[in-house]
Design a protein around this motif. Sequence first.
Motif, short mmCIF file in Angstrom:
data_model
loop_
_atom_site.label_atom_id
_atom_site.label_comp_id
_atom_site.label_asym_id
_atom_site.label_seq_id
_atom_site.Cartn_x
_atom_site.Cartn_y
_atom_site.Cartn_z
N LEU A 179 -63.23 14.08 51.43
CA LEU A 179 -63.82 12.93 50.65
C LEU A 179 -63.84 13.00 49.30
O LEU A 179 -63.79 12.27 48.51
N GLU A 180 -64.13 14.46 48.73
CA GLU A 180 -64.31 14.61 47.24
C GLU A 180 -63.07 14.39 46.70
O GLU A 180 -63.13 13.58 45.57
N ASP A 181 -61.99 14.79 47.21
CA ASP A 181 -60.65 14.36 46.63
C ASP A 181 -60.32 12.92 46.43
O ASP A 181 -59.85 12.48 45.76
N ILE A 182 -60.76 12.32 47.55
CA ILE A 182 -60.51 10.89 47.31
C ILE A 182 -61.37 10.25 46.39
O ILE A 182 -60.82 9.51 45.63
N PRO A 190 -59.50 4.60 36.73
CA PRO A 190 -59.39 3.55 35.23
C PRO A 190 -59.43 4.19 34.10
O PRO A 190 -59.11 3.68 32.94
N LEU A 191 -59.49 5.72 33.97
CA LEU A 191 -59.25 6.49 32.94
C LEU A 191 -57.80 7.08 32.71
O LEU A 191 -57.63 7.59 31.70
N ILE A 192 -56.85 6.63 33.71
CA ILE A 192 -55.82 7.09 33.73
C ILE A 192 -55.51 8.59 33.46
O ILE A 192 -54.68 9.12 32.91
N TYR A 193 -56.45 9.24 34.41
CA TYR A 193 -56.34 10.80 34.51
C TYR A 193 -55.98 11.04 35.69
O TYR A 193 -56.49 10.67 37.04
N PRO A 194 -54.97 11.82 35.96
CA PRO A 194 -54.46 12.51 37.49
C PRO A 194 -55.26 13.51 37.73
O PRO A 194 -55.64 14.25 36.85
N LYS A 271 -47.89 15.78 41.99
CA LYS A 271 -47.16 14.75 42.04
C LYS A 271 -47.82 13.53 42.84
O LYS A 271 -47.55 12.53 42.27
N PHE A 272 -48.61 13.76 43.80
CA PHE A 272 -49.31 12.80 44.60
C PHE A 272 -50.44 12.19 43.19
O PHE A 272 -50.54 10.80 43.34
N SER A 273 -51.23 13.10 42.62
CA SER A 273 -51.95 12.29 41.52
C SER A 273 -51.38 11.44 40.46
O SER A 273 -51.90 10.58 40.17
N LEU A 274 -50.12 11.97 40.14
CA LEU A 274 -49.43 11.29 39.09
C LEU A 274 -49.10 9.96 39.81
O LEU A 274 -49.01 8.87 39.08
N ALA A 275 -48.55 9.96 40.92
CA ALA A 275 -48.27 8.61 41.64
C ALA A 275 -49.21 7.83 41.59
O ALA A 275 -49.14 6.68 41.58
N CYS A 276 -50.61 8.26 42.06
CA CYS A 276 -51.67 7.38 41.99
C CYS A 276 -51.81 6.57 40.77
O CYS A 276 -52.07 5.44 40.50
#
Length: 442
Positions: A179-182, A190-194, A271-276
Amino acid sequence: MACSLADSGFLLKGNLHKPINGHRFVSLFPTGASYLTWEVLPQCKAKHRRFVIPLRRSKTVKSVASPVTSPFPVDGAQHRKELCESYGFRQIGEPLPDNITLKNIIDTLPKTVFEIDNIKAWKSVLISATSYVLGLFLISKSPWYLLPLAWAWTGSAVTGFFVIGHDCAHKSFSKNKLLEDIVGTLVFLPLIYPYEPWRIKHDRHHARTNMLKEDTAWQPVMKKHFEESPIFRRAIIYGYGPIRPIMSISHWLLWHFDLNKFRPTEAGKVKFSLACVYAFMAIGWPLLIYKTGMVGWIKFWLMPWLVYHFWMSTFTIIHHTAPHIPFKSSEEWNATQAQLNGTVHCDYPKWIEILCHDINVHIPHHISSRIPSYNLRAAHKSLQENWGKYLNEASWNWRLMKTILTTCHMYDKERNYISFEEVAPEISQPITFLKRVMPDYA
């Protein structure tokens, strides 16, 4: 005046301000006692020996020049008081002894400050979400001359999203780690931060706070980097001077989107964070532009985002930057001193503290990153009671900012920082300009 020597004593007589071998001794204090160490005493030539009378080995000897009061070292209370006035601090902490460990400090904190409270955690989400929606409403309804106020509110509210993601990254938001990671990933969008690249980079900052080359947050400029090229020198001067309060933008761009900065074992989550983030930009930005036009994108996203980076830059700079706070090489670095003595508590106006979830109650966060943001004030109160004399504390003021922007530039081992005006006066007009126009009141 009294002089304390490590291995010997001497008596000064005559004109104390007369240079000895090219050195001039001037007390840092108006009256009373000063301390000199033998290492800083120059070798006296024969012609100066009339000013020096050898004595027996002694800890302290009196000068005939002035009355002696209770002695204090160079880094004593009076000196720190003068530095506080000069730098814009409320308190500058005493040096922490080498034998104190982080465990010693953590053991004095109440166990309750480490407890995760789901109600308080989700309350912080509600505060940020409500404040952000209110900010967007204010932007939509405000006439042009009130837009800066609406942007200031909205940018501060979205900074609260960052603090929530910050807690998630430190595993202090929820006992459910998935849950924390989600939540962390979503509030960073909204900050465009991966989220994952930032988490990895930030963990390195905590592990090596104020370590000269390894800390991933703000560092002094190294001489060899400054001298690389004339154009680069000018860019650095602007970056550490007038535009420093938004320079986290370059840090965001250079650190968080480069896969080469991460280990192969970290690449999957990165890579997953960047994709989001890319998906949010690909869907959210076109929708916003379609509904409000390019002007709407600037009004509703870009300007609050710039306000967020103002807070991100300003908070981070003040947390660990001051003329008296050293950066040290890995060989000399002491973790406890860096986290307690090298971190600054700074008070801001109440509305900023509420919207940003007390992120500037920062010393306990560096003692243990497991403390949730809503428990930082209780932890800081405990630190004040048990370790208060070692803490650096300030209330935000113009003198504090002016000191940082015009003084804390290039690394120097002996002095911590050297101003660009000293090393490159011919191209340091931006720093001179700041000194002239910035207010100086604390």
